[in-house]
Design a protein around this motif. Structure first.
Motif, PDB file in Angstrom:
ATOM      1  N   MET A   1      27.041  34.166 -31.512  1.00 26.68           N
ATOM      2  CA  MET A   1      26.339  35.042 -32.441  1.00 26.68           C
ATOM      3  C   MET A   1      27.326  35.945 -33.169  1.00 26.68           C
ATOM      4  O   MET A   1      27.225  36.153 -34.378  1.00 26.68           O
ATOM      5  N   GLU A   2      28.302  36.478 -32.417  1.00 31.85           N
ATOM      6  CA  GLU A   2      29.270  37.385 -33.021  1.00 31.85           C
ATOM      7  C   GLU A   2      30.061  36.692 -34.125  1.00 31.85           C
ATOM      8  O   GLU A   2      30.354  37.295 -35.170  1.00 31.85           O
ATOM      9  N   ALA A   3      30.399  35.411 -33.914  1.00 33.17           N
ATOM     10  CA  ALA A   3      31.168  34.674 -34.927  1.00 33.17           C
ATOM     11  C   ALA A   3      30.335  34.440 -36.184  1.00 33.17           C
ATOM     12  O   ALA A   3      30.824  34.601 -37.314  1.00 33.17           O
ATOM     13  N   VAL A   4      29.068  34.069 -36.005  1.00 29.41           N
ATOM     14  CA  VAL A   4      28.182  33.853 -37.147  1.00 29.41           C
ATOM     15  C   VAL A   4      27.984  35.166 -37.894  1.00 29.41           C
ATOM     16  O   VAL A   4      28.046  35.220 -39.134  1.00 29.41           O
ATOM     17  N   LEU A   5      27.740  36.244 -37.156  1.00 31.15           N
ATOM     18  CA  LEU A   5      27.553  37.557 -37.763  1.00 31.15           C
ATOM     19  C   LEU A   5      28.786  37.963 -38.552  1.00 31.15           C
ATOM     20  O   LEU A   5      28.690  38.426 -39.692  1.00 31.15           O
ATOM     21  N   ALA A   6      29.959  37.793 -37.967  1.00 30.53           N
ATOM     22  CA  ALA A   6      31.200  38.197 -38.639  1.00 30.53           C
ATOM     23  C   ALA A   6      31.383  37.418 -39.940  1.00 30.53           C
ATOM     24  O   ALA A   6      31.796  37.989 -40.966  1.00 30.53           O
ATOM     25  N   HIS A   7      31.089  36.112 -39.922  1.00 32.21           N
ATOM     26  CA  HIS A   7      31.266  35.294 -41.123  1.00 32.21           C
ATOM     27  C   HIS A   7      30.286  35.711 -42.214  1.00 32.21           C
ATOM     28  O   HIS A   7      30.664  35.876 -43.384  1.00 32.21           O
ATOM     29  N   LEU A  29      21.648  27.491 -41.943  1.00 31.13           N
ATOM     30  CA  LEU A  29      22.762  28.203 -41.327  1.00 31.13           C
ATOM     31  C   LEU A  29      23.115  27.615 -39.961  1.00 31.13           C
ATOM     32  O   LEU A  29      24.294  27.501 -39.612  1.00 31.13           O
ATOM     33  N   ALA A  30      22.097  27.233 -39.200  1.00 28.34           N
ATOM     34  CA  ALA A  30      22.345  26.611 -37.895  1.00 28.34           C
ATOM     35  C   ALA A  30      23.129  25.325 -38.056  1.00 28.34           C
ATOM     36  O   ALA A  30      24.048  25.028 -37.276  1.00 28.34           O
ATOM     37  N   SER A  31      22.788  24.550 -39.079  1.00 30.03           N
ATOM     38  CA  SER A  31      23.506  23.306 -39.335  1.00 30.03           C
ATOM     39  C   SER A  31      24.936  23.590 -39.797  1.00 30.03           C
ATOM     40  O   SER A  31      25.887  22.936 -39.357  1.00 30.03           O
ATOM     41  N   GLU A  32      25.099  24.597 -40.669  1.00 28.51           N
ATOM     42  CA  GLU A  32      26.427  24.924 -41.185  1.00 28.51           C
ATOM     43  C   GLU A  32      27.372  25.382 -40.085  1.00 28.51           C
ATOM     44  O   GLU A  32      28.540  24.983 -40.036  1.00 28.51           O
ATOM     45  N   TYR A  33      26.868  26.230 -39.176  1.00 29.25           N
ATOM     46  CA  TYR A  33      27.718  26.791 -38.131  1.00 29.25           C
ATOM     47  C   TYR A  33      27.682  26.004 -36.827  1.00 29.25           C
ATOM     48  O   TYR A  33      28.387  26.346 -35.879  1.00 29.25           O
ATOM     49  N   GLN A  34      26.850  24.971 -36.787  1.00 28.88           N
ATOM     50  CA  GLN A  34      26.714  24.142 -35.588  1.00 28.88           C
ATOM     51  C   GLN A  34      26.316  24.960 -34.363  1.00 28.88           C
ATOM     52  O   GLN A  34      26.938  24.885 -33.290  1.00 28.88           O
ATOM     53  N   VAL A  35      25.293  25.784 -34.570  1.00 27.50           N
ATOM     54  CA  VAL A  35      24.747  26.594 -33.475  1.00 27.50           C
ATOM     55  C   VAL A  35      23.231  26.448 -33.494  1.00 27.50           C
ATOM     56  O   VAL A  35      22.658  25.863 -34.411  1.00 27.50           O
ATOM     57  N   SER A  36      22.579  26.996 -32.478  1.00 27.82           N
ATOM     58  CA  SER A  36      21.121  26.930 -32.422  1.00 27.82           C
ATOM     59  C   SER A  36      20.501  27.933 -33.399  1.00 27.82           C
ATOM     60  O   SER A  36      21.144  28.898 -33.812  1.00 27.82           O
ATOM     61  N   ALA A  43      21.919  36.793 -35.273  1.00 26.78           N
ATOM     62  CA  ALA A  43      22.899  37.252 -36.262  1.00 26.78           C
ATOM     63  C   ALA A  43      22.192  37.888 -37.463  1.00 26.78           C
ATOM     64  O   ALA A  43      22.625  38.915 -37.985  1.00 26.78           O
ATOM     65  N   LEU A  44      21.085  37.291 -37.884  1.00 29.96           N
ATOM     66  CA  LEU A  44      20.329  37.838 -39.013  1.00 29.96           C
ATOM     67  C   LEU A  44      19.714  39.192 -38.661  1.00 29.96           C
ATOM     68  O   LEU A  44      19.676  40.101 -39.501  1.00 29.96           O
ATOM     69  N   ARG A  45      19.258  39.327 -37.420  1.00 32.40           N
ATOM     70  CA  ARG A  45      18.734  40.628 -36.985  1.00 32.40           C
ATOM     71  C   ARG A  45      19.831  41.687 -37.006  1.00 32.40           C
ATOM     72  O   ARG A  45      19.595  42.844 -37.363  1.00 32.40           O
ATOM     73  N   ALA A  46      21.029  41.286 -36.609  1.00 33.92           N
ATOM     74  CA  ALA A  46      22.147  42.224 -36.611  1.00 33.92           C
ATOM     75  C   ALA A  46      22.511  42.649 -38.023  1.00 33.92           C
ATOM     76  O   ALA A  46      22.795  43.823 -38.276  1.00 33.92           O
ATOM     77  N   ASN A 164      24.012  47.954 -28.371  1.00 33.11           N
ATOM     78  CA  ASN A 164      24.153  46.807 -27.476  1.00 33.11           C
ATOM     79  C   ASN A 164      24.268  45.505 -28.251  1.00 33.11           C
ATOM     80  O   ASN A 164      25.048  44.617 -27.890  1.00 33.11           O
ATOM     81  N   GLN A 165      23.481  45.384 -29.316  1.00 37.90           N
ATOM     82  CA  GLN A 165      23.474  44.153 -30.096  1.00 37.90           C
ATOM     83  C   GLN A 165      24.779  43.969 -30.861  1.00 37.90           C
ATOM     84  O   GLN A 165      25.320  42.862 -30.915  1.00 37.90           O
ATOM     85  N   LEU A 166      25.302  45.055 -31.443  1.00 34.20           N
ATOM     86  CA  LEU A 166      26.466  44.936 -32.314  1.00 34.20           C
ATOM     87  C   LEU A 166      27.758  45.437 -31.682  1.00 34.20           C
ATOM     88  O   LEU A 166      28.839  45.118 -32.173  1.00 34.20           O
ATOM     89  N   GLY A 167      27.648  46.221 -30.631  1.00 28.95           N
ATOM     90  CA  GLY A 167      28.849  46.801 -30.051  1.00 28.95           C
ATOM     91  C   GLY A 167      29.113  46.419 -28.613  1.00 28.95           C
ATOM     92  O   GLY A 167      30.115  46.844 -28.030  1.00 28.95           O
TER      93      GLY A 167
END
Length: 225
Positions: A1-7, A29-36, A43-46, A164-167
């Motif tokens: 999640m952190e990697a997707v959020l950072a990008h 986005l899930a397909s682009e980043y190869q994540v669920s 990441a979108l909530r963050a 907690n979510q972002l830090g």
């Protein structure tokens, strides 16, 4: 999640997505980043918590700003409002609690700390965290202090969830909470106030890091504002 959020955050802050643009769908986005899709959803909530986007029902996620708010808002109060009040209220409150807590309040604080250590659910942990701070205020023996913390209870919960979510604050908070409890259990007024001060210092530092992460060279010069 952190990697997707950072990008995604980097893409927004550097103009790849302009204000008003719609982000790709969760599936895309899930397909682009190869994540669920659940990872993308977090990441979108963050991004929304940072004030960079907003979710519009049935339409998707849209960019609303090119950078996070310097002073994010949690419910009715800003981060600056909260930290100022907490320093002036919760620090002396911890000291008074060390002198005035009764056996039942001490037992409850111990139970809350133990449950936070074991809790894996983010929302459940936040609820315990808020209850911990409210219980300390009640243990101060001053109903005015207790009323102040009750008034900002919802904002404290929102801020805790944000940190907690972002830090990634939960593990550190557990350690800090136990230090506060230990000092209160010992009846050590100055140590309890110092432990609460340290806890709030870390809260403020994490907030600053989230909204204004160190640029090149800042880490070396110690710029944290």
């Amino acid at each position: 999640m952190e990697a997707v959020l950072a990008h995604l955050r980097h893409a927004i802050e550097h103009g790849e997505y302009a204000v008003g643009d719609k982000l790709p769908s969760e599936a895309a986005l899930a397909s682009e980043y190869q994540v669920s899709r659940s990872v993308v959803r977090e990441a979108l909530r963050a991004l929304q918590a940072l004030g960079l986007t907003e979710s519009r029902t049935g339409r998707g996620t849209f960019v609303t700003a090119t950078g996070p708010a310097e002073n994010p808002t949690f419910g009715d109060y800003s981060a600056r409002d909260l930290i100022e009040v907490r320093r002036h209220v919760e620090v002396p409150v911890a000291g008074y609690a060390a002198l005035r807590r009764d056996a039942d309040q001490l037992a409850l604080l111990g139970d809350l700390v133990d449950r936070m250590d074991a809790e894996t659910g983010p929302a459940e942990w936040v609820a315990l965290d808020t209850q911990f701070h409210v219980t300390i205020a009640r243990a101060s023996g001053n109903p005015v202090f207790a009323k102040v913390i009750e008034e900002i209870r919802d904002a404290l919960a929102r801020q805790s969830a944000f940190l907690n979510q972002l830090g990634g604050r939960r593990t550190e908070s557990n350690v800090e909470h136990r230090r506060i409890l230990t000092a209160i259990a010992r009846g050590a007024q100055d140590a309890a106030a110092a432990a609460m001060t340290e806890h709030l210092d870390h809260v403020e530092k994490t907030l600053t890091t989230i909204v204004r992460p160190a640029r090149s060279g800042e880490a070396e010069t110690g710029t944290t504002a």
